[in-house]
Design a protein around this motif. Structure first.
Motif, short mmCIF file in Angstrom:
data_model
loop_
_atom_site.label_atom_id
_atom_site.label_comp_id
_atom_site.label_asym_id
_atom_site.label_seq_id
_atom_site.Cartn_x
_atom_site.Cartn_y
_atom_site.Cartn_z
N GLN A 178 15.17 36.72 -25.04
CA GLN A 178 15.17 35.77 -26.15
C GLN A 178 16.46 34.98 -26.05
OE1 GLN A 178 14.60 37.77 -29.89
NE2 GLN A 178 15.20 35.91 -30.99
N ALA A 179 16.31 33.70 -25.72
CA ALA A 179 17.50 32.85 -25.54
C ALA A 179 17.45 31.72 -26.57
CB ALA A 179 17.53 32.28 -24.13
N GLU A 180 18.53 30.95 -26.63
CA GLU A 180 18.52 29.83 -27.58
C GLU A 180 17.45 28.81 -27.23
OE1 GLU A 180 22.87 29.49 -29.57
OE2 GLU A 180 22.77 28.93 -27.48
N SER A 181 17.00 28.82 -25.97
CA SER A 181 15.94 27.90 -25.55
C SER A 181 14.55 28.44 -25.85
CB SER A 181 16.07 27.65 -24.04
OG SER A 181 16.10 28.89 -23.37
N GLY A 182 14.43 29.69 -26.29
CA GLY A 182 13.12 30.28 -26.58
C GLY A 182 12.98 31.62 -25.87
#
Ligand SMILES: Cc1cc2nc3c(=O)[nH]c(=O)nc-3n(C[C@H](O)[C@H](O)[C@H](O)COP(=O)(O)OP(=O)(O)OC[C@H]3O[C@@H](n4cnc5c(N)ncnc54)[C@H](O)[C@@H]3O)c2cc1C
Length: 363
Positions: free
Chosen positions: A199-203
């Motif tokens: 789970q990253a800031e990009s999705g």
């Protein structure tokens, strides 16, 4: 890389952290055909790997047998070819100087300590030779000679500008097909038998495996599905830089906890403090003044000038070097390099790449 819901490509690897460690691993994995995505919460290479002095210093850092000692010696051996290849694939020049290091003793006791340590170092393959006060005055005339008792010269110690290395790695990674995502923190991950969900800031995305190379922040990434990874902690260091004519300091100079070295562009660096103050980014003027006065003891002419720059960085501390798989063939650790991450980058990249190949695929 795959969005949740679609199939995961066989060869996708996520790396959290684009410092010298994450980038070196990304470069080596990409060369071996892996599809690598590197996430960084900030700019590429702007944390400890930007701050580091860049000593490749077996003489100053290694004095007894340990896993660290073995890896440090091997990584130093790999450095010349690591730099040559990196310069060649990135078309960038790296300030790498095989300049040696001179350890100074300002009392008879300090000299004995240097000599005792040198005996232990010789057994590890780290060569040095005694240097007399007269030789120091002849060959290093700027070195402060009041109370000087002698020294030891370590011919294999070297320096590299880590900012050059990360800039070259960034280009080498891009050319090898790795995807670099600055300003895109990894927020959490879940490790299962078959994949890692990131789970990253990009999705949210799924990968075959993940490498944690987030330096002092490594253990702040929540990871489900495995036992907690070992704690990482920031160990702040201040450095100061003096603008000096080139060749003012043509070798590393060390005394007790102080070291001085000079970049090819003339910046003469003196360090370093060791502080456990969390992630406090404030530059402390008292520490800057103390570093400048320690530098002035070794090179007295520096007492006539103020540092032109001062900066801090967070060394990645941990109970040990954390390199290798962690309770799963899908999660790999690469942190805890503390004060030697620049030195240990080549060997870390080789070990993690070999580990991933051995666990997931033979390439
Ligand atoms: C003052 C000082 C002097 C030093 N001198 C030397 C030296 O002479 N020789 C030497 O070998 N070493 C030296 N070091 C140590 C060396 O700089 C470090 O060991 C090395 O840079 C660590 O590299 P790294 O890639 O692990 O960490 P970093 O360079 O800190 O990179 C970690 C990256 O992870 C990113 N990150 C953090 N959280 C997340 C997240 N959740 N998601 C995605 N990304 C994230 C950060 O933004 C950062 O870019 C020094 C360090 C300091 C501070």
């Amino acid at each position: 890389m795959s969005r949740l819901g679609s199939a995961i490509p066989d060869d996708s690897i996520a790396i959290a952290g684009a410092g010298i460690i994450g980038l070196s691993i990304a470069w080596k994995l990409s060369q071996r055909g892996w599809r690598v995505t590197v996430f960084d919460k900030g700019e590429i290479g702007r944390e400890a790997s930007w701050a580091g002095a860049g000593m490749l210093s077996l003489g100053g850092e290694v004095d007894q047998p340990s896993r660290f000692a073995t890896l440090a010696v091997e990584s130093r051996r790999q450095y010349p070819s690591f730099i040559r290849e990196l310069e060649s694939v990135s078309d960038r020049v790296i300030d790498y100087q095989e300049c040696g290091a001179l350890d100074l003793a300002y009392s008879a006791d300090e000299l004995v300590r240097l000599e005792v340590r040198a005996v232990a170092q010789t057994r590890l393959g780290i060569e040095s030779r005694a240097v007399t006060t007269k030789q120091i005055q002849t060959f290093w005339p700027r070195v402060g000679s009041e109370d000087l008792a002698g020294g030891r010269f370590f011919p294999a110690d070297a320096i590299v500008d880590p900012r050059d290395v990360t800039a070259a790695l960034q280009r080498a990674c891009a050319r090898a097909g790795a995807k670099l995502l600055p300003k895109c923190a990894v927020l959490a991950a879940t490790v299962t038998k078959d994949e890692v969900e990131v789970q990253a800031e990009s999705g949210e995305e799924r990968f075959q495996a993940m490498v944690i190379a987030a330096g002092a922040w490594s253990s702040s990434i929540p990871i489900a599905g495995i036992p907690p990874i070992p704690a990482a902690e920031p160990v702040r260091g201040h450095l100061v830089g003096f603008r000096q004519p080139e060749q003012t300091c043509n070798t590393i100079l060390r005394h007790a906890h102080t070291y001085l070295l000079q970049r090819a562009n003339g910046l003469l660096i003196a360090g370093a403090s060791v502080e456990r103050v969390g992630f406090d980014r404030l530059i402390n003027p008292e520490i800057v003044a103390w570093l400048a006065s320690e530098a002035g003891r070794v090179l007295p002419h520096l007492n006539e000038t103020a540092p032109a720059e001062a900066w801090i960085g967070f060394r990645p501390g941990s109970s040990d070097l954390q390199i290798g798989s962690w309770h799963s063939r899908r999660l790999f650790l690469a942190y805890g390099h503390f004060r030697n991450g620049i030195l240990l980058a080549p060997i870390t990249a080789s070990l993690v790449t070999d580990d991933i190949n051995a666990n997931l695929r033979t390439r």
